[in-house]
Design a protein around this motif. Sequence first.
Motif, short mmCIF file in Angstrom:
data_model
loop_
_atom_site.label_atom_id
_atom_site.label_comp_id
_atom_site.label_asym_id
_atom_site.label_seq_id
_atom_site.Cartn_x
_atom_site.Cartn_y
_atom_site.Cartn_z
N SER A 141 40.21 61.10 -17.16
CA SER A 141 39.80 59.72 -16.86
C SER A 141 38.56 59.71 -15.97
N LYS A 142 38.40 60.74 -15.14
CA LYS A 142 37.20 60.83 -14.29
C LYS A 142 35.95 61.07 -15.15
N VAL A 143 36.09 61.89 -16.19
CA VAL A 143 34.96 62.11 -17.10
C VAL A 143 34.60 60.80 -17.80
N LEU A 144 35.60 60.06 -18.26
CA LEU A 144 35.36 58.78 -18.91
C LEU A 144 34.67 57.81 -17.95
N ASP A 145 35.10 57.82 -16.69
CA ASP A 145 34.48 56.93 -15.70
C ASP A 145 33.01 57.30 -15.50
N GLU A 146 32.70 58.59 -15.46
CA GLU A 146 31.31 59.01 -15.29
C GLU A 146 30.44 58.57 -16.46
N THR A 147 30.96 58.72 -17.69
CA THR A 147 30.16 58.35 -18.85
C THR A 147 29.98 56.84 -18.93
N THR A 148 30.99 56.10 -18.51
CA THR A 148 30.93 54.63 -18.58
C THR A 148 29.96 54.08 -17.55
N ASN A 149 29.94 54.68 -16.36
CA ASN A 149 29.15 54.15 -15.25
C ASN A 149 27.79 54.82 -15.10
N GLY A 150 27.40 55.61 -16.09
CA GLY A 150 26.05 56.18 -16.07
C GLY A 150 25.86 57.35 -15.15
N ARG A 151 26.95 57.97 -14.70
CA ARG A 151 26.82 59.11 -13.79
C ARG A 151 26.89 60.45 -14.52
N PHE A 152 27.13 60.42 -15.82
CA PHE A 152 27.21 61.66 -16.58
C PHE A 152 25.80 62.14 -16.90
N ARG A 153 25.46 63.32 -16.40
CA ARG A 153 24.14 63.89 -16.65
C ARG A 153 24.29 65.37 -16.97
N SER A 154 24.29 65.66 -18.26
CA SER A 154 24.44 67.03 -18.70
C SER A 154 23.51 67.29 -19.88
N HIS A 155 22.95 68.49 -19.92
CA HIS A 155 22.12 68.92 -21.05
C HIS A 155 22.88 69.87 -21.97
N ASP A 156 24.16 70.10 -21.69
CA ASP A 156 24.92 71.12 -22.39
C ASP A 156 25.44 70.57 -23.73
N GLU A 157 24.80 70.97 -24.83
CA GLU A 157 25.17 70.45 -26.14
C GLU A 157 26.59 70.88 -26.53
N ASN A 158 27.02 72.08 -26.12
CA ASN A 158 28.39 72.52 -26.43
C ASN A 158 29.40 71.55 -25.83
N LEU A 159 29.20 71.19 -24.57
CA LEU A 159 30.10 70.26 -23.89
C LEU A 159 30.10 68.91 -24.58
N ILE A 160 28.92 68.39 -24.90
CA ILE A 160 28.82 67.06 -25.47
C ILE A 160 29.48 67.01 -26.85
N ARG A 161 29.31 68.08 -27.65
CA ARG A 161 29.96 68.11 -28.96
C ARG A 161 31.47 68.08 -28.82
N GLN A 162 32.01 68.81 -27.84
CA GLN A 162 33.45 68.78 -27.62
C GLN A 162 33.92 67.39 -27.22
N MET A 163 33.12 66.70 -26.43
CA MET A 163 33.49 65.35 -26.01
C MET A 163 33.54 64.38 -27.20
N THR A 164 32.68 64.59 -28.19
CA THR A 164 32.69 63.68 -29.35
C THR A 164 33.99 63.77 -30.13
N ALA A 165 34.70 64.90 -30.01
CA ALA A 165 35.95 65.09 -30.75
C ALA A 165 37.16 64.52 -30.01
N ALA A 166 36.99 64.08 -28.76
CA ALA A 166 38.11 63.56 -27.98
C ALA A 166 38.59 62.24 -28.57
N ARG A 167 39.90 62.12 -28.74
CA ARG A 167 40.50 60.94 -29.36
C ARG A 167 41.65 60.43 -28.49
#
Length: 541
Positions: A463-489
Amino acid sequence: MTTDLMTADAPLYPEVKPDSVWAKTIFTPTYDPMEFVKTNFMIQAKNTKVVPFRPFRTQSLFESRLGLSNVTVKPRQVGMSSITLALMTAVSVTTPNIASLVITHRDDTTETMRDTLRNFVKWLNEYHGMGIVIGKDNSDAMEIVNTNSWFFFGSSTAPGVGRSRTIHMLLGSELAHWQGPDPGKELGGMTESMPDNGLIFLESTPNGAEGPFYKIYNSDADYTKHFFPWFIEPSRRIALHGHELTLTPQEQMLVTMHNLSHEQIAWRRWKWKKLEAEGMYFPQEYPEDDQSCFIAGLRSVFPAERMIQFMNYARVAMYADYPVPGDPWDPGGVLRVWEEPKPNARYVLAGDVGGGHVEGDLSYLIVRDAATGDHVASLFGHWTPERFADESVAVALKYNMGLLCHESNGLGIGTVNRCTNVLKYPNYYYELRGESRGATKPKPEDWQAGFNVSPVSRARNFSKVLDETTNGRFRSHDENLIRQMTAARYERVRISGGWGDKITLPQHVHDDGFMSYAQSCMLMEQPVIGPEQRALPRQAM
């Protein structure tokens, strides 16, 4: 009167063209399969009537662009599986000794495809008197006696399907939804059972920017990639009788980019609302481009628009300080750096521990600037847990002796123990467990090294990760991480007698980067530790 296709004195149908993909296959069909389908095949329409098979525009484009190996982002309601099964049937009933394998994500879907094949043969006999004989016919195999050709069937839930025989044609349907711990490995076992000039059809609706379907479609592998947006089909429009719509900015962009009509936009609006009411998401079911469709999903945790922004924001690392070789059984890994350590800056490092073998999860360490939240480096590889401890400490020392933590469950015990008891890294994270949790005077023995992952702590950090992405605090260049996040359901589960949502990732998707980032969110909340305290055990602070 029946027609024996194998012994006719003169060609009954056009032969394979020398420049077509069919001429390149190991089995070169007797007749052109597409022409055979268009001339002879029948199909059941939506009104249940059996009618001549007249390919949609998308189906015809698909066949005309075929390569030996094909991967298709599957659009809805244009019969991609039907045209593939029809072509495979056309080859099998006219060409001797063909072995075909049909694999889907579920047993019931495989059975539906088997019924489709059986109906194709039945109608060839009923409407054209071809006298095709089906011999053995069960859930595992179907025999075409006239040509000694076989169809074999299976689902992704049965490991090892197709490994024990030579296969000439393979249909892997809904690959992005295959079950099991390693769909990519299962697919590899099937394709390795085929000659180099066999025919491969992989198709699926998207299911996140991870897994074998996404990787094959976006790789440089020798696959012909097929993508057909919904607006290719001319029937997808609603008559407006001269009226024009007031377009949203997104709709105006689609009209401009693809020369769409207002009638097509009207159909899009109607279908979007209909799917939403049925619990589905239009961009995933009717893709408009071959990237955002992998990210879209009604039950996706992270909004598709955000994830597309993050994917665009991802960039190549400043440098890779590794690869560092491992032991003979340990392939090693890589450190990607987006920002060098700054003097006097505080960093946190969170690690998810893998098994140290090629086919398992990676060990993953994420480094973040504690003040800005920026994700500045990632260390990942297939190290043993103890070797991962060595590499983690090396990176932590590089980043100003940052606050370091690994999960302490399972394999993580080896990493945590080596960091604290062997390497004696001074700035390691300890947490209270047992009866001392929340106590004003905790017992010294209840301070334990590492982060204990439980369903509660996992949900809290997700839920902390979701809060960061929602509030604009998520700042990552890691494509591996971002691809894994797209699969979260979101998955509906029972909670305290009612129903709630739990964040999950599909079984086949590696979650190492996502788990590490989630743990880093927890570390970001820890108090600043001064240099004079770093020499003390954590429990003394």
